[in-house]
Write a protein that holds these residues in place. Structure first.
Motif, PDB file in Angstrom:
ATOM      1  N   PRO A   1       0.802  -1.227   0.000  1.00 29.51           N
ATOM      2  CA  PRO A   1       0.000   0.000   0.000  1.00 29.51           C
ATOM      3  C   PRO A   1       0.833   1.275   0.000  1.00 29.51           C
ATOM      4  N   LEU A   2       0.156   2.338  -0.307  1.00 26.07           N
ATOM      5  CA  LEU A   2       0.732   3.673  -0.229  1.00 26.07           C
ATOM      6  C   LEU A   2       0.242   4.315   1.052  1.00 26.07           C
ATOM      7  N   GLN A   3       1.172   4.596   1.966  1.00 23.58           N
ATOM      8  CA  GLN A   3       0.844   5.232   3.249  1.00 23.58           C
ATOM      9  C   GLN A   3       1.228   6.710   3.149  1.00 23.58           C
ATOM     10  N   VAL A   4       0.259   7.599   3.242  1.00 27.25           N
ATOM     11  CA  VAL A   4       0.514   9.032   3.067  1.00 27.25           C
ATOM     12  C   VAL A   4       0.128   9.784   4.334  1.00 27.25           C
ATOM     13  N   TYR A   5       1.053  10.615   4.821  1.00 26.66           N
ATOM     14  CA  TYR A   5       0.849  11.377   6.056  1.00 26.66           C
ATOM     15  C   TYR A   5       0.774  12.858   5.695  1.00 26.66           C
ATOM     16  N   LEU A   6      -0.364  13.473   6.010  1.00 27.76           N
ATOM     17  CA  LEU A   6      -0.683  14.797   5.487  1.00 27.76           C
ATOM     18  C   LEU A   6      -0.934  15.811   6.612  1.00 27.76           C
ATOM     19  N   PRO A   7      -0.091  16.840   6.738  1.00 31.38           N
ATOM     20  CA  PRO A   7      -0.372  17.905   7.705  1.00 31.38           C
ATOM     21  C   PRO A   7      -1.731  18.529   7.411  1.00 31.38           C
ATOM     22  N   CYS A   8      -2.502  18.766   8.476  1.00 31.98           N
ATOM     23  CA  CYS A   8      -3.880  19.213   8.297  1.00 31.98           C
ATOM     24  C   CYS A   8      -4.167  20.463   9.109  1.00 31.98           C
ATOM     25  N   GLY A   9      -4.633  21.495   8.424  1.00 28.64           N
ATOM     26  CA  GLY A   9      -5.115  22.696   9.088  1.00 28.64           C
ATOM     27  C   GLY A   9      -6.628  22.693   9.042  1.00 28.64           C
ATOM     28  N   VAL A  10      -7.183  23.458   8.113  1.00 28.38           N
ATOM     29  CA  VAL A  10      -8.636  23.469   7.940  1.00 28.38           C
ATOM     30  C   VAL A  10      -9.109  22.225   7.192  1.00 28.38           C
ATOM     31  N   GLY A  11      -8.182  21.571   6.474  1.00 25.49           N
ATOM     32  CA  GLY A  11      -8.485  20.305   5.828  1.00 25.49           C
ATOM     33  C   GLY A  11      -8.523  20.326   4.311  1.00 25.49           C
ATOM     34  N   GLY A  12      -8.427  21.503   3.703  1.00 26.17           N
ATOM     35  CA  GLY A  12      -8.550  21.599   2.251  1.00 26.17           C
ATOM     36  C   GLY A  12      -7.480  20.848   1.483  1.00 26.17           C
TER      37      GLY A  12
ATOM     38  N   GLY B   1       4.509  10.006  11.020  1.00 26.35           N
ATOM     39  CA  GLY B   1       3.502   9.046  10.591  1.00 26.35           C
ATOM     40  C   GLY B   1       3.873   7.589  10.713  1.00 26.35           C
ATOM     41  N   PRO B   2       5.027   7.162  10.186  1.00 23.48           N
ATOM     42  CA  PRO B   2       5.375   5.738  10.252  1.00 23.48           C
ATOM     43  C   PRO B   2       5.505   5.199  11.670  1.00 23.48           C
ATOM     44  N   LEU B   3       5.804   6.072  12.633  1.00 21.60           N
ATOM     45  CA  LEU B   3       5.910   5.633  14.024  1.00 21.60           C
ATOM     46  C   LEU B   3       4.536   5.450  14.655  1.00 21.60           C
ATOM     47  N   VAL B   4       3.562   6.168  14.120  1.00 22.26           N
ATOM     48  CA  VAL B   4       2.208   6.111  14.676  1.00 22.26           C
ATOM     49  C   VAL B   4       1.417   4.947  14.090  1.00 22.26           C
ATOM     50  N   THR B   5       1.601   4.706  12.805  1.00 20.78           N
ATOM     51  CA  THR B   5       0.857   3.639  12.114  1.00 20.78           C
ATOM     52  C   THR B   5       1.781   2.455  11.893  1.00 20.78           C
ATOM     53  N   GLN B   6       1.939   1.636  12.890  1.00 18.64           N
ATOM     54  CA  GLN B   6       2.915   0.551  12.833  1.00 18.64           C
ATOM     55  C   GLN B   6       2.327  -0.778  12.350  1.00 18.64           C
ATOM     56  N   ASP B   7       1.056  -0.773  11.969  1.00 17.46           N
ATOM     57  CA  ASP B   7       0.426  -2.010  11.510  1.00 17.46           C
ATOM     58  C   ASP B   7       0.453  -2.106   9.990  1.00 17.46           C
TER      59      ASP B   7
ATOM     60  N   GLY C   1       5.279  -1.801   1.886  1.00 16.00           N
ATOM     61  CA  GLY C   1       4.502  -0.605   1.583  1.00 16.00           C
ATOM     62  C   GLY C   1       5.395   0.598   1.362  1.00 16.00           C
ATOM     63  N   THR C   2       4.840   1.629   0.747  1.00 15.80           N
ATOM     64  CA  THR C   2       5.560   2.877   0.485  1.00 15.80           C
ATOM     65  C   THR C   2       5.007   3.969   1.386  1.00 15.80           C
ATOM     66  N   HIS C   3       5.904   4.657   2.089  1.00 14.46           N
ATOM     67  CA  HIS C   3       5.507   5.736   2.992  1.00 14.46           C
ATOM     68  C   HIS C   3       5.848   7.085   2.363  1.00 14.46           C
ATOM     69  N   ILE C   4       4.911   8.013   2.417  1.00 14.33           N
ATOM     70  CA  ILE C   4       5.175   9.367   1.941  1.00 14.33           C
ATOM     71  C   ILE C   4       4.787  10.368   3.023  1.00 14.33           C
ATOM     72  N   ALA C   5       5.772  11.107   3.512  1.00 14.23           N
ATOM     73  CA  ALA C   5       5.526  12.211   4.436  1.00 14.23           C
ATOM     74  C   ALA C   5       5.411  13.480   3.594  1.00 14.23           C
TER      75      ALA C   5
ATOM     76  N   SER D   1       5.259  23.154  10.478  1.00 15.05           N
ATOM     77  CA  SER D   1       4.015  22.498  10.060  1.00 15.05           C
ATOM     78  C   SER D   1       4.299  21.257   9.222  1.00 15.05           C
ATOM     79  N   ALA D   2       5.257  21.352   8.319  1.00 15.34           N
ATOM     80  CA  ALA D   2       5.582  20.231   7.439  1.00 15.34           C
ATOM     81  C   ALA D   2       6.163  19.062   8.218  1.00 15.34           C
ATOM     82  N   ALA D   3       6.924  19.370   9.263  1.00 10.78           N
ATOM     83  CA  ALA D   3       7.572  18.311  10.043  1.00 10.78           C
ATOM     84  C   ALA D   3       6.562  17.365  10.674  1.00 10.78           C
ATOM     85  N   ALA D   4       5.316  17.807  10.815  1.00 14.74           N
ATOM     86  CA  ALA D   4       4.285  16.974  11.445  1.00 14.74           C
ATOM     87  C   ALA D   4       4.115  15.635  10.735  1.00 14.74           C
TER      88      ALA D   4
END
Length: 218
Positions: free
Chosen positions: A57-68, A178-184, A189-193, A171-174
């Protein structure tokens, strides 16, 4: 506070017949513009010979403000890859507006109503209320949300600078946690921060953030 900035932007544009105001809160145009990023990412992955499927899978970790931005990117990725794309939003612990909105099933939620001050070094993520447009869509699309403390933003910013010589904003560093939080995650898989910026961060401010990260890392 991002919401106040949007209010002021709308106010100024309302008095100018030549102005057309676009913001992250309720702009379908901008939302779909963000979704185009998924097509560009698909091209990059193909050029690297990376195949995305449910086993890899593709695991994508996305900084979120208002969500747009994360909402539009997630929308595009889910259209391309379906459940093989797993998208996670990340918000500051002091401004988790989308997380609260999801938990309460309320797109008018305000973090201050829960005793949260909204004060964070992640200024682009310092949003008191989530986007109604995004809330209506993303509850069916995202795979999870995690929060992050400001001290971790500084640490990750510093580690990335030292290891990759990459200048980012807090903000970007957030996304890097991700990979440490979603360890399952299945192996392979491919991780994208997703790094949201840093190019226009004044050097003196970046240096202050970097030095604080050094201090916190010991």
């Amino acid at each position: 506070d991002y919401s106040r900035a949007v209010e002021e932007g709308r106010r100024q544009c309302a008095g100018d017949p030549r102005a057309y105001f676009i913001d992250d809160e309720n702009s379908v145009d901008l939302f779909l513009g963000y979704a185009v990023a998924a097509l560009r990412l698909q091209t990059q992955l193909e050029s690297l010979g990376i195949h995305i499927c449910e086993d890899t899978p593709l695991q994508v970790y996305l900084p979120c403000g208002v969500g747009g931005a994360p909402g539009g990117i997630t929308f595009g990725l889910k259209h391309l890859f379906g459940d093989a794309a797993r998208c996670y939003f990340v918000e500051p612990t002091h401004s988790p507006s989308v997380l609260l909105g999801m938990l309460k099933n309320d797109d008018s939620v305000r973090v201050v109503d829960y005793g949260i001050d909204g004060l964070t070094e992640a200024d682009g993520l310092a949003v008191g209320s989530p986007s109604k447009l995004v809330m209506g869509l993303e509850r069916y699309l995202i795979d999870g949300i995690y929060t992050i403390e400001d001290d971790d933003l500084y640490r990750l910013l510093t580690l990335l600078r030292d290891s990759e010589d990459c200048k980012i904003e807090p903000s970007a560093a957030a996304s890097l946690k991700g990979p440490l939080v979603t360890q399952d995650i299945p192996s392979g898989g491919t991780h994208i921060a997703w790094l949201t910026g840093g190019l226009f961060l004044p050097e003196n401010i970046f240096r202050e953030c970097y030095e604080k990260g050094k201090e916190l890392l010991g």
